[in-house]
Design a protein around this motif. Structure first.
Motif, mmCIF file in Angstrom:
data_model
loop_
_atom_site.group_PDB
_atom_site.id
_atom_site.type_symbol
_atom_site.label_atom_id
_atom_site.label_comp_id
_atom_site.label_asym_id
_atom_site.label_seq_id
_atom_site.Cartn_x
_atom_site.Cartn_y
_atom_site.Cartn_z
ATOM 1 N N ALA A 68 0.866 -1.183 0.000
ATOM 2 C CA ALA A 68 0.000 0.000 0.000
ATOM 3 C C ALA A 68 0.898 1.227 0.000
ATOM 4 N N THR A 69 0.532 2.217 -0.803
ATOM 5 C CA THR A 69 1.309 3.457 -0.916
ATOM 6 C C THR A 69 0.520 4.611 -0.322
ATOM 7 N N TYR A 70 1.174 5.357 0.567
ATOM 8 C CA TYR A 70 0.575 6.535 1.190
ATOM 9 C C TYR A 70 1.422 7.754 0.841
ATOM 10 N N THR A 71 0.768 8.889 0.631
ATOM 11 C CA THR A 71 1.470 10.152 0.400
ATOM 12 C C THR A 71 1.235 11.043 1.612
ATOM 13 N N ILE A 72 2.333 11.494 2.210
ATOM 14 C CA ILE A 72 2.274 12.330 3.412
ATOM 15 C C ILE A 72 2.871 13.692 3.066
ATOM 16 N N THR A 73 2.132 14.760 3.379
ATOM 17 C CA THR A 73 2.604 16.110 3.091
ATOM 18 C C THR A 73 2.632 16.928 4.370
ATOM 19 N N VAL A 74 3.785 17.545 4.645
ATOM 20 C CA VAL A 74 3.959 18.432 5.795
ATOM 21 C C VAL A 74 4.081 19.856 5.259
ATOM 22 N N THR A 75 3.275 20.769 5.797
ATOM 23 C CA THR A 75 3.265 22.166 5.364
ATOM 24 C C THR A 75 3.439 23.078 6.566
ATOM 25 N N ASN A 76 4.280 24.102 6.413
ATOM 26 C CA ASN A 76 4.397 25.136 7.445
ATOM 27 C C ASN A 76 3.656 26.363 6.931
ATOM 28 N N ASN A 77 2.482 26.626 7.500
ATOM 29 C CA ASN A 77 1.665 27.774 7.106
ATOM 30 C C ASN A 77 2.127 29.082 7.744
ATOM 31 N N LEU A 87 8.023 14.410 12.076
ATOM 32 C CA LEU A 87 6.887 13.738 11.466
ATOM 33 C C LEU A 87 6.901 12.310 11.991
ATOM 34 N N THR A 88 5.826 11.910 12.677
ATOM 35 C CA THR A 88 5.714 10.558 13.210
ATOM 36 C C THR A 88 4.588 9.847 12.475
ATOM 37 N N ASP A 89 4.871 8.658 11.985
ATOM 38 C CA ASP A 89 3.857 7.896 11.260
ATOM 39 C C ASP A 89 3.627 6.571 11.976
ATOM 40 N N SER A 90 2.375 6.359 12.405
ATOM 41 C CA SER A 90 1.981 5.092 13.022
ATOM 42 C C SER A 90 1.498 4.189 11.896
ATOM 43 N N SER A 151 -5.549 1.413 8.474
ATOM 44 C CA SER A 151 -5.365 2.861 8.472
ATOM 45 C C SER A 151 -3.951 3.250 8.871
ATOM 46 N N ASN A 152 -3.465 4.288 8.240
ATOM 47 C CA ASN A 152 -2.166 4.873 8.535
ATOM 48 C C ASN A 152 -2.422 6.247 9.160
ATOM 49 N N THR A 153 -1.637 6.614 10.187
ATOM 50 C CA THR A 153 -1.813 7.907 10.847
ATOM 51 C C THR A 153 -0.482 8.641 10.902
ATOM 52 N N ASN A 164 -2.546 26.291 15.733
ATOM 53 C CA ASN A 164 -3.646 25.468 15.223
ATOM 54 C C ASN A 164 -3.207 24.011 15.221
ATOM 55 N N THR A 165 -3.423 23.313 16.322
ATOM 56 C CA THR A 165 -3.015 21.912 16.396
ATOM 57 C C THR A 165 -4.049 20.964 15.786
ATOM 58 N N ALA A 166 -5.189 21.496 15.368
ATOM 59 C CA ALA A 166 -6.231 20.656 14.775
ATOM 60 C C ALA A 166 -5.791 20.016 13.458
ATOM 61 N N ASN A 167 -4.786 20.594 12.787
ATOM 62 C CA ASN A 167 -4.347 20.061 11.498
ATOM 63 C C ASN A 167 -2.993 19.343 11.605
ATOM 64 N N ASN A 168 -2.628 18.907 12.822
ATOM 65 C CA ASN A 168 -1.320 18.269 13.025
ATOM 66 C C ASN A 168 -1.360 16.758 12.895
ATOM 67 N N THR A 169 -2.545 16.164 12.759
ATOM 68 C CA THR A 169 -2.684 14.723 12.621
ATOM 69 C C THR A 169 -3.658 14.409 11.494
ATOM 70 N N ALA A 170 -3.310 13.387 10.713
ATOM 71 C CA ALA A 170 -4.188 12.943 9.621
ATOM 72 C C ALA A 170 -4.158 11.414 9.581
ATOM 73 N N THR A 171 -5.322 10.815 9.271
ATOM 74 C CA THR A 171 -5.435 9.348 9.164
ATOM 75 C C THR A 171 -6.001 9.002 7.806
#
Length: 171
Positions: A68-77, A87-90, A151-153, A164-171
């Motif tokens: 399975a391939t996942y794309t992870i994007t980190v942005t500094n707004n 960046l931690t990936d579970s 699921s990947n997180t 704004n910590t609401a956008n610091n985690t994605a699953t």
């Protein structure tokens, strides 16, 4: 006598998120014993803060024994540079880590780390406006049952204040 502040309060304006405060106070003028102060204010984002965000995309389903391939994007707004970014990936439960590849266009250089069921990418700093993308490849276990959660997180953090910590985690 001796009582002040019976009519005091503060509320958030639902239209713009500013604050409204009202307070009764003892007035020093001889002809008016009491006064009322009304204030409207907003709290500014600290100039030394950085709004880090992580986005994650991947397959809606995975077949047992395949990758399975996942794309992870980190942005500094912004507005400031984020220091000590991690960046931690579970990884999905039962998966086997295959690889993580940073995009060749990434403006920042990250250092890879791996633990039990997690991987990390860390860097000294990410400047405001920078976007870093990674491609994560994991193998699904051969005994993965159809319909199982795979699921990947991903989570991003920094030692710099994040408004704004609401956008610091994605699953």
């Amino acid at each position: 006598g001796g009582r002040a502040g019976d009519l005091s309060g503060i509320n958030v304006d639902p239209v713009d998120g500013s604050f409204w405060a009202a307070n009764e106070f003892a007035n020093t003028q001889s002809n008016a014993n009491w006064g009322t102060a009304v204030a409207n204010f907003s709290v500014a984002i600290p100039t030394n803060s950085a709004d880090l965000a992580v986005a994650l995309s991947g397959p809606s389903s995975v077949t047992a024994g395949t990758n399975a391939t996942y794309t992870i994007t980190v942005t500094n707004n912004g507005p400031a540079t984020a220091q000590s970014v991690v960046l931690t990936d579970s990884l999905p439960a039962g998966s086997v880590f295959v690889s993580i590849t940073p995009a060749t266009t990434n403006p920042d250089i990250f250092t890879f780390g791996q633990g039990s069921g997690t991987i990390t990418e860390s860097t000294a700093s990410v400047a405001a406006g920078n976007i870093d993308t990674f491609t994560l490849l994991v193998s699904a276990p051969s005994n993965l049952t159809a319909g199982s959660n795979f699921s990947n997180t991903a989570t991003v953090s920094s030692t710099t204040s994040d408004p704004n910590t609401a956008n610091n985690t994605a699953t």
